[in-house]
Design a protein around this motif. Sequence first.
Motif, short mmCIF file in Angstrom:
data_model
loop_
_atom_site.label_atom_id
_atom_site.label_comp_id
_atom_site.label_asym_id
_atom_site.label_seq_id
_atom_site.Cartn_x
_atom_site.Cartn_y
_atom_site.Cartn_z
N THR A 151 13.76 7.90 -9.70
CA THR A 151 12.50 7.31 -10.15
C THR A 151 12.69 6.59 -11.49
O THR A 151 13.17 7.18 -12.45
N GLY A 152 12.33 5.32 -11.51
CA GLY A 152 12.43 4.54 -12.74
C GLY A 152 13.81 3.98 -13.03
O GLY A 152 13.98 3.27 -14.03
N GLU A 153 14.79 4.28 -12.18
CA GLU A 153 16.15 3.81 -12.42
C GLU A 153 16.37 2.44 -11.79
O GLU A 153 15.61 1.99 -10.91
N ASP A 154 17.44 1.77 -12.21
CA ASP A 154 17.79 0.47 -11.65
C ASP A 154 18.26 0.66 -10.20
O ASP A 154 19.11 1.51 -9.93
N PRO A 155 17.73 -0.11 -9.25
CA PRO A 155 18.08 0.09 -7.84
C PRO A 155 19.57 -0.07 -7.55
O PRO A 155 20.13 0.70 -6.76
N MET A 157 21.47 2.92 -8.84
CA MET A 157 21.23 4.10 -8.01
C MET A 157 21.99 4.02 -6.69
O MET A 157 22.48 5.04 -6.19
N ALA A 158 22.10 2.83 -6.12
CA ALA A 158 22.88 2.68 -4.89
C ALA A 158 24.35 3.00 -5.14
O ALA A 158 25.00 3.67 -4.33
N ALA A 212 18.32 1.75 5.23
CA ALA A 212 18.78 1.70 3.84
C ALA A 212 17.61 1.38 2.90
O ALA A 212 17.51 1.95 1.80
N HIS A 213 16.73 0.50 3.32
CA HIS A 213 15.55 0.15 2.53
C HIS A 213 14.65 1.37 2.32
O HIS A 213 14.19 1.63 1.19
N GLU A 214 14.40 2.13 3.38
CA GLU A 214 13.55 3.32 3.26
C GLU A 214 14.21 4.41 2.44
O GLU A 214 13.54 5.15 1.71
N LEU A 215 15.52 4.53 2.56
CA LEU A 215 16.23 5.49 1.70
C LEU A 215 16.04 5.11 0.24
O LEU A 215 15.88 5.98 -0.63
N GLY A 216 16.03 3.81 -0.03
CA GLY A 216 15.76 3.35 -1.39
C GLY A 216 14.38 3.77 -1.86
O GLY A 216 14.22 4.22 -3.00
N HIS A 217 13.38 3.65 -0.99
CA HIS A 217 12.03 4.10 -1.37
C HIS A 217 12.02 5.60 -1.67
O HIS A 217 11.40 6.05 -2.64
N LEU A 218 12.68 6.39 -0.83
CA LEU A 218 12.70 7.84 -1.05
C LEU A 218 13.30 8.21 -2.39
O LEU A 218 12.87 9.16 -3.05
N ILE A 219 14.30 7.46 -2.81
CA ILE A 219 15.00 7.75 -4.05
C ILE A 219 14.28 7.16 -5.26
O ILE A 219 14.13 7.82 -6.30
N LEU A 220 13.78 5.94 -5.12
CA LEU A 220 13.25 5.21 -6.27
C LEU A 220 11.75 5.37 -6.48
O LEU A 220 11.27 5.25 -7.61
N HIS A 221 11.02 5.64 -5.38
CA HIS A 221 9.55 5.51 -5.46
C HIS A 221 8.81 6.74 -4.95
O HIS A 221 7.73 6.61 -4.38
N ALA A 222 9.37 7.91 -5.15
CA ALA A 222 8.77 9.12 -4.58
C ALA A 222 7.36 9.38 -5.10
O ALA A 222 6.51 9.85 -4.35
N GLY A 223 7.07 9.06 -6.32
CA GLY A 223 5.76 9.35 -6.88
C GLY A 223 4.83 8.17 -6.94
O GLY A 223 3.78 8.22 -7.57
N LEU A 224 5.21 7.08 -6.27
CA LEU A 224 4.43 5.86 -6.35
C LEU A 224 3.17 5.96 -5.52
O LEU A 224 3.17 6.49 -4.41
N GLY A 225 2.07 5.42 -6.04
CA GLY A 225 0.80 5.50 -5.33
C GLY A 225 0.42 4.26 -4.56
O GLY A 225 -0.52 4.29 -3.78
N CYS A 226 1.10 3.14 -4.77
CA CYS A 226 0.72 1.93 -4.05
C CYS A 226 1.93 1.01 -3.92
O CYS A 226 2.88 1.10 -4.67
N ALA A 274 13.56 -1.93 -3.33
CA ALA A 274 14.15 -1.27 -2.16
C ALA A 274 15.15 -2.19 -1.47
O ALA A 274 16.18 -1.73 -0.97
N ASP A 275 14.87 -3.48 -1.45
CA ASP A 275 15.82 -4.44 -0.86
C ASP A 275 17.10 -4.52 -1.68
O ASP A 275 18.21 -4.60 -1.13
N ARG A 276 16.97 -4.52 -3.00
CA ARG A 276 18.15 -4.56 -3.85
C ARG A 276 19.01 -3.31 -3.65
O ARG A 276 20.24 -3.39 -3.59
N PHE A 277 18.34 -2.17 -3.56
CA PHE A 277 19.05 -0.92 -3.28
C PHE A 277 19.80 -1.02 -1.96
O PHE A 277 20.99 -0.68 -1.87
N ALA A 278 19.11 -1.46 -0.92
CA ALA A 278 19.71 -1.55 0.41
C ALA A 278 20.89 -2.53 0.43
O ALA A 278 21.92 -2.26 1.05
N GLY A 279 20.73 -3.65 -0.26
CA GLY A 279 21.82 -4.62 -0.31
C GLY A 279 23.08 -4.07 -0.93
O GLY A 279 24.19 -4.23 -0.41
N GLU A 280 22.91 -3.36 -2.06
CA GLU A 280 24.08 -2.78 -2.73
C GLU A 280 24.65 -1.61 -1.95
O GLU A 280 25.87 -1.39 -1.93
#
Length: 402
Positions: free
Chosen positions: A129-133, A136-137, A204-218, A227-233
């Motif tokens: 959460t809050g880290e560079d995608p 994190m990848a 890969a995109h959804e895995l990025g959401h799970l890692i980066l955006h767990a507490g996000l409300g919207c 999430a795309d940047r995470f998946a690409g890397e």
Amino acid sequence: MERTSTSRSHDPALHPERISLARMRRGLTKIELAAAVGVSARTVTTFEAEGAPPERAAGLSAATGFPASYFSRGAAPDVPADRMLFRAGRGTTSRQRHAAIAAGASGIEVDRLISARYALPAVDVPDGTGEDPVLMARMLRQMWGLGTRPLPNLVQLCESRGVRVYGLPELAESVDAYSIWHEEVPYVFLARRKTPERSRFDVAHELGHLILHAGLGCASRQVEREADRFAGELLMPESGVFEHLPANPSVERLLAVREAFKVSATALAYRAHQVGRMSDWAYRHTSVRLDGAGYRTGEPDGMRHHERSKVFPQVFAPSRRGRLGAGEIAATLSLPEADVHALTFDSAMRLVVGEGAGPSGSPRAGAEGTRPSRAGSASGGRAHPASERTSRRAGRRHLRVV
């Protein structure tokens, strides 16, 4: 994707949330359900807020295709619509989104049943959460011992780290994918309407959401870009792109490397341009050639099959002692058996027609300094001998998901 808990605990004769979930799963409005049951739309609203009398179970069952006993079960898992980050097509309707949400609630119930019978790999997903995608990848590749090489079957890789991957039914397929944390367990719900390469990117995109955006409300464009940047890397690490591709590679070389990384040709071209391996002119020229050859809308000569789960074929394997059948799961949870098949990628049906439980196969065949991980598994998802003994004493069997 906020980690959610179960919904309210009161237990009316026919549970209000199950009435709502069954309606949503079938893509019905309240007016349509009311007409099918023979009541007013206001009455359906009351049913979904306060519950319904037992004598309405047969009518609700006939209208939705859910067994009558489904409506008298306790509270269903809460999968809140306002917490969903859908990877959806532009034409996705509210009916389709609601069907995906309802399917997710059923998937969580199926997972609870499987987890009670089998010891699944421990959750080993870092909190980014809050880290560079991109960082994190790279960190995830290091934590999971993946180096810079092309990734293996991504569904099975996620499963081996405790991520539950379930299918979406036909009505919800335009959603493509979504993910959620529920009671400290990460879930990915995945459609199979795209090419295997694009579905792999969705995971890969959804895995990025799970890692980066767990507490996000919207949701937001920024969140999707991250999430795309995470998946690409994750799928095409910058160092791997430089290792496998020369500067301004030919289309033929690009297609050869695409096969190794199991990504779409257009995604690899974009990634090569993004990391500076392809000039602006070369990228435009390559894109025109790929578009003309059909790679914008498909993947000619690409992966033959969608990536398969390793969990479900073992759960349904006829030779496995104590196995679960799709019919048994459906009967235990009062779900339509067709929904169980859709959630488990038709794994049981493939085994029935003799296709085996290997890692490949048509998705429709036979019918159809690092931050600590959330669950702290340092063993790569493998069961510790002590926990294995405990699980066996409790009657749970370990699945081999590596």
